[in-house]
Design a protein around this motif. Structure first.
Motif, PDB file in Angstrom:
ATOM      1  N   LYS A  78       0.836  -1.212   0.000  1.00 40.58           N
ATOM      2  CA  LYS A  78       0.000   0.000   0.000  1.00 40.58           C
ATOM      3  C   LYS A  78       0.866   1.255   0.000  1.00 40.58           C
ATOM      4  O   LYS A  78       0.572   2.220  -0.718  1.00 40.58           O
ATOM      5  CB  LYS A  78      -0.937   0.006   1.205  1.00 40.58           C
ATOM      6  CG  LYS A  78      -2.076  -0.988   1.077  1.00 40.58           C
ATOM      7  CD  LYS A  78      -3.081  -0.813   2.181  1.00 40.58           C
ATOM      8  CE  LYS A  78      -2.728  -1.671   3.367  1.00 40.58           C
ATOM      9  NZ  LYS A  78      -3.735  -1.673   4.430  1.00 40.58           N
ATOM     10  N   ILE A  79       1.934   1.249   0.790  1.00 42.42           N
ATOM     11  CA  ILE A  79       2.837   2.407   0.842  1.00 42.42           C
ATOM     12  C   ILE A  79       3.455   2.640  -0.530  1.00 42.42           C
ATOM     13  O   ILE A  79       3.473   3.775  -1.034  1.00 42.42           O
ATOM     14  CB  ILE A  79       3.928   2.194   1.912  1.00 42.42           C
ATOM     15  CG1 ILE A  79       3.319   2.227   3.314  1.00 42.42           C
ATOM     16  CG2 ILE A  79       5.037   3.225   1.773  1.00 42.42           C
ATOM     17  CD1 ILE A  79       4.244   1.712   4.405  1.00 42.42           C
ATOM     18  N   TRP A  80       3.975   1.582  -1.135  1.00 42.26           N
ATOM     19  CA  TRP A  80       4.612   1.724  -2.446  1.00 42.26           C
ATOM     20  C   TRP A  80       3.623   2.192  -3.507  1.00 42.26           C
ATOM     21  O   TRP A  80       3.951   3.045  -4.337  1.00 42.26           O
ATOM     22  CB  TRP A  80       5.253   0.417  -2.864  1.00 42.26           C
ATOM     23  CG  TRP A  80       6.554   0.118  -2.152  1.00 42.26           C
ATOM     24  CD1 TRP A  80       7.289   0.969  -1.386  1.00 42.26           C
ATOM     25  CD2 TRP A  80       7.266  -1.118  -2.156  1.00 42.26           C
ATOM     26  NE1 TRP A  80       8.397   0.344  -0.905  1.00 42.26           N
ATOM     27  CE2 TRP A  80       8.417  -0.943  -1.362  1.00 42.26           C
ATOM     28  CE3 TRP A  80       7.036  -2.351  -2.743  1.00 42.26           C
ATOM     29  CZ2 TRP A  80       9.343  -1.962  -1.156  1.00 42.26           C
ATOM     30  CZ3 TRP A  80       7.960  -3.367  -2.537  1.00 42.26           C
ATOM     31  CH2 TRP A  80       9.101  -3.169  -1.757  1.00 42.26           C
ATOM     32  N   LEU A  81       2.427   1.645  -3.500  1.00 39.64           N
ATOM     33  CA  LEU A  81       1.418   2.074  -4.470  1.00 39.64           C
ATOM     34  C   LEU A  81       1.069   3.549  -4.281  1.00 39.64           C
ATOM     35  O   LEU A  81       0.946   4.304  -5.249  1.00 39.64           O
ATOM     36  CB  LEU A  81       0.162   1.210  -4.369  1.00 39.64           C
ATOM     37  CG  LEU A  81       0.283  -0.217  -4.886  1.00 39.64           C
ATOM     38  CD1 LEU A  81      -0.975  -1.012  -4.541  1.00 39.64           C
ATOM     39  CD2 LEU A  81       0.531  -0.234  -6.382  1.00 39.64           C
ATOM     40  N   SER A  82       0.914   3.951  -3.033  1.00 37.10           N
ATOM     41  CA  SER A  82       0.588   5.346  -2.744  1.00 37.10           C
ATOM     42  C   SER A  82       1.711   6.277  -3.193  1.00 37.10           C
ATOM     43  O   SER A  82       1.462   7.327  -3.797  1.00 37.10           O
ATOM     44  CB  SER A  82       0.329   5.504  -1.245  1.00 37.10           C
ATOM     45  OG  SER A  82       0.026   6.834  -0.936  1.00 37.10           O
ATOM     46  N   GLU A  83       2.957   5.899  -2.903  1.00 40.93           N
ATOM     47  CA  GLU A  83       4.105   6.716  -3.315  1.00 40.93           C
ATOM     48  C   GLU A  83       4.187   6.821  -4.835  1.00 40.93           C
ATOM     49  O   GLU A  83       4.445   7.888  -5.381  1.00 40.93           O
ATOM     50  CB  GLU A  83       5.405   6.130  -2.756  1.00 40.93           C
ATOM     51  CG  GLU A  83       5.554   6.318  -1.260  1.00 40.93           C
ATOM     52  CD  GLU A  83       6.777   5.592  -0.695  1.00 40.93           C
ATOM     53  OE1 GLU A  83       7.421   4.794  -1.438  1.00 40.93           O
ATOM     54  OE2 GLU A  83       7.075   5.803   0.498  1.00 40.93           O
ATOM     55  N   LEU A  85       1.722   6.518  -6.978  1.00 45.53           N
ATOM     56  CA  LEU A  85       0.619   7.347  -7.443  1.00 45.53           C
ATOM     57  C   LEU A  85       0.930   8.826  -7.222  1.00 45.53           C
ATOM     58  O   LEU A  85       0.685   9.662  -8.096  1.00 45.53           O
ATOM     59  CB  LEU A  85      -0.679   6.956  -6.729  1.00 45.53           C
ATOM     60  CG  LEU A  85      -1.934   7.687  -7.178  1.00 45.53           C
ATOM     61  CD1 LEU A  85      -2.216   7.451  -8.648  1.00 45.53           C
ATOM     62  CD2 LEU A  85      -3.118   7.243  -6.337  1.00 45.53           C
ATOM     63  N   ASP A  86       1.469   9.164  -6.038  1.00 41.81           N
ATOM     64  CA  ASP A  86       1.837  10.550  -5.762  1.00 41.81           C
ATOM     65  C   ASP A  86       2.891  11.050  -6.751  1.00 41.81           C
ATOM     66  O   ASP A  86       2.847  12.198  -7.186  1.00 41.81           O
ATOM     67  CB  ASP A  86       2.356  10.699  -4.326  1.00 41.81           C
ATOM     68  CG  ASP A  86       1.250  10.564  -3.293  1.00 41.81           C
ATOM     69  OD1 ASP A  86       0.068  10.655  -3.657  1.00 41.81           O
ATOM     70  OD2 ASP A  86       1.582  10.348  -2.103  1.00 41.81           O
ATOM     71  N   ALA A  87       3.837  10.193  -7.087  1.00 44.82           N
ATOM     72  CA  ALA A  87       4.899  10.578  -8.017  1.00 44.82           C
ATOM     73  C   ALA A  87       4.351  10.844  -9.414  1.00 44.82           C
ATOM     74  O   ALA A  87       4.869  11.703 -10.130  1.00 44.82           O
ATOM     75  CB  ALA A  87       5.971   9.495  -8.068  1.00 44.82           C
TER      76      ALA A  87
END
Length: 90
Positions: A78-83, A85-87
């Protein structure tokens, strides 16, 4: 002279209420000048369970990376996906 407010109808379902507010202006029903800010600190964000298929080698690598960070592997995903997406937003 203050604007007279309309009465908010009674709804049979959340879907019916959602449809109503999507098509009506809330200022006809609520005097927002009397509203105050509130906080709901104990609410958890809504989430939906999903199922994805990953190659075993990829999942093993994710689990190893999560173990090194002492976090559950699902949380790391979840953290990696969120990061990521933010990028892509910048």
């Amino acid at each position: 002279m203050p604007k007279s407010l309309k009465r908010i109808p009674t709804f049979q379902s959340e879907a019916e209420e959602r449809t109503f507010w999507e098509t009506h202006d809330s200022t006809d029903y609520v005097d927002w000048t009397k509203a105050s800010a509130v906080r709901f600190p104990n609410l958890k964000p809504s989430s939906t369970s999903i199922s994805i298929r990953l190659p075993n080698a990829l999942l093993d690598s994710i689990k190893i990376a999560a173990n090194k960070r002492d976090v559950p592997y699902q949380s790391l995903i979840k953290i990696w996906l969120s990061e990521k997406l933010d990028a892509t937003k910048s």
